[in-house]
Design a protein around this motif. Structure first.
Motif, PDB file in Angstrom:
ATOM      1  N   SER A 142      -1.467  13.739 -14.053  1.00 49.91           N
ATOM      2  CA  SER A 142      -0.934  14.659 -13.053  1.00 49.91           C
ATOM      3  C   SER A 142       0.588  14.523 -12.955  1.00 49.91           C
ATOM      4  N   TYR A 143       1.231  15.639 -12.762  1.00 48.90           N
ATOM      5  CA  TYR A 143       2.677  15.662 -12.546  1.00 48.90           C
ATOM      6  C   TYR A 143       2.997  15.589 -11.054  1.00 48.90           C
ATOM      7  N   GLU A 144       1.976  15.501 -10.216  1.00 48.85           N
ATOM      8  CA  GLU A 144       2.142  15.400  -8.762  1.00 48.85           C
ATOM      9  C   GLU A 144       1.619  14.035  -8.330  1.00 48.85           C
ATOM     10  N   ASP A 164       8.663  18.243 -14.703  1.00 48.25           N
ATOM     11  CA  ASP A 164       9.178  17.170 -13.863  1.00 48.25           C
ATOM     12  C   ASP A 164       8.024  16.606 -13.039  1.00 48.25           C
ATOM     13  N   ILE A 165       8.101  15.319 -12.709  1.00 45.77           N
ATOM     14  CA  ILE A 165       7.105  14.720 -11.825  1.00 45.77           C
ATOM     15  C   ILE A 165       7.559  14.939 -10.391  1.00 45.77           C
ATOM     16  N   THR A 166       6.634  15.357  -9.542  1.00 45.19           N
ATOM     17  CA  THR A 166       6.916  15.553  -8.124  1.00 45.19           C
ATOM     18  C   THR A 166       6.215  14.458  -7.347  1.00 45.19           C
ATOM     19  N   ILE A 167       6.976  13.716  -6.541  1.00 48.91           N
ATOM     20  CA  ILE A 167       6.415  12.681  -5.683  1.00 48.91           C
ATOM     21  C   ILE A 167       6.416  13.233  -4.273  1.00 48.91           C
ATOM     22  N   SER A 168       5.230  13.364  -3.697  1.00 48.64           N
ATOM     23  CA  SER A 168       5.096  13.934  -2.360  1.00 48.64           C
ATOM     24  C   SER A 168       5.815  13.065  -1.341  1.00 48.64           C
ATOM     25  N   ALA A 169       6.266  13.702  -0.259  1.00 51.33           N
ATOM     26  CA  ALA A 169       6.915  12.966   0.820  1.00 51.33           C
ATOM     27  C   ALA A 169       5.870  12.166   1.584  1.00 51.33           C
ATOM     28  N   ILE A 170       6.267  11.026   2.106  1.00 44.10           N
ATOM     29  CA  ILE A 170       5.375  10.231   2.948  1.00 44.10           C
ATOM     30  C   ILE A 170       5.306  10.934   4.301  1.00 44.10           C
ATOM     31  N   PRO A 171       4.096  11.183   4.802  1.00 45.21           N
ATOM     32  CA  PRO A 171       3.996  11.859   6.097  1.00 45.21           C
ATOM     33  C   PRO A 171       4.740  11.085   7.183  1.00 45.21           C
ATOM     34  N   TYR A 172       5.453  11.810   8.018  1.00 41.18           N
ATOM     35  CA  TYR A 172       6.279  11.220   9.070  1.00 41.18           C
ATOM     36  C   TYR A 172       6.168  12.106  10.304  1.00 41.18           C
ATOM     37  N   GLN A 173       5.875  11.494  11.442  1.00 44.41           N
ATOM     38  CA  GLN A 173       5.786  12.261  12.681  1.00 44.41           C
ATOM     39  C   GLN A 173       6.477  11.478  13.783  1.00 44.41           C
ATOM     40  N   GLU A 174       7.269  12.184  14.580  1.00 40.43           N
ATOM     41  CA  GLU A 174       8.019  11.561  15.653  1.00 40.43           C
ATOM     42  C   GLU A 174       7.638  12.269  16.954  1.00 40.43           C
TER      43      GLU A 174
END
Length: 189
Positions: A142-144, A164-174
Motif C-alpha cells: 500500500s502507498y497509504e 508517493d507514499i502518503t502517511i495519514s495524520a495522527i488523529p488529534y482532538q482538542e
C-alpha cells in the motif's frame, strides 16, 4: 559565448549553456542510465583539489547539462577542472569524463546580443563490465500508511515505486472545558 572542443569548455561568465552528455559503453554503444542512477557534473579549482566549487545534477532522461548564469557569476576568470560521474542506486561511482577543463571568460556586457546556439556535446565512456545491471522489483504494498503505536518498517529497498507514499495524520482532538483548561486526545478519537 560558448565553445566546446573535445571535453574543453569555454564559457563567458554569467552565460547560460546547454550541453548534451553522450555516454558510451566499452563497445562504443550508447549507454542508457538505469533507474536510480544519478549523473553529476562536478567543478573543482584544480585536478588535485578536494573542494568542489559547484555540482549540477544532469537529468538522466535528457542527459542535458544546464549551466545557468548563477553557476558562474562568482567564479574567477580562469580555468577549472570538471568531471562527469555516474552514481548508482547501489552506491557505486563511475567517473565517465575525468579532468575536463572549463575556462570561464570575462563578461563584457554583451549578454543582450542574440547569437545562434550551436549543437554541443561532451562525451564519456562508462565501464559497463564493472557495472552490474541492478535487479529491481516493483513495490506492491500500500502507498497509504496509517500511523501505529508500534514501530512499522516499510520494505522499499530495491523496489521501484510508481507513487508517493502518503502517511495519514495522527488523529488529534482538542476540547476546552468549563474551567478554562483543555482536554487533548491524540490517537483514536
Amino acid at each position: 559565448m560558448l565553445t566546446v572542443t573535445g571535453n574543453q569548455i569555454y564559457l563567458t561568465q554569467r552565460d547560460s549553456a546547454y550541453l548534451q552528455i553522450v555516454l558510451k559503453d566499452n563497445s562504443g554503444n550508447e549507454y542508457t542510465p538505469y533507474a536510480g542512477d544519478k549523473i553529476y557534473f562536478k567543478v573543482r579549482k584544480n585536478i588535485f583539489g578536494d573542494t568542489i566549487i559547484f555540482v549540477k545534477e544532469i537529468p538522466k532522461d535528457t542527459l542535458v547539462l544546464e549551466l545557468t548564469p548563477e553557476d558562474t557569476a562568482n567564479l574567477e576568470i580562469t580555468s577549472y577542472r570538471y568531471e562527469v560521474e555516474v552514481s548508482t542506486l547501489q552506491g557505486q561511482n563511475f567517473t565517465v569524463i575525468n579532468d575536463g577543463i572549463i575556462y570561464i571568460g570575462p563578461d563584457v556586457g554583451l549578454e543582450n546580443i542574440s547569437q545562434e546556439i550551436p549543437e554541443l556535446s561532451l562525451q564519456g565512456t562508462i565501464n559497463v563490465a564493472s557495472l552490474p545491471e541492478p535487479v529491481y522489483s516493483e513495490y506492491e504494498d500500500s502507498y497509504e500508511i496509517t500511523p501505529s503505536s508500534s514501530q512499522q518498517v516499510i520494505s522499499v529497498r530495491g523496489k521501484l515505486m510508481t507513487e508517493d507514499i502518503t502517511i495519514s495524520a495522527i488523529p488529534y482532538q482538542e476540547e476546552t472545558i468549563a474551567t478554562g483548561g483543555k482536554i487533548i486526545r491524540i490517537g483514536s478519537v
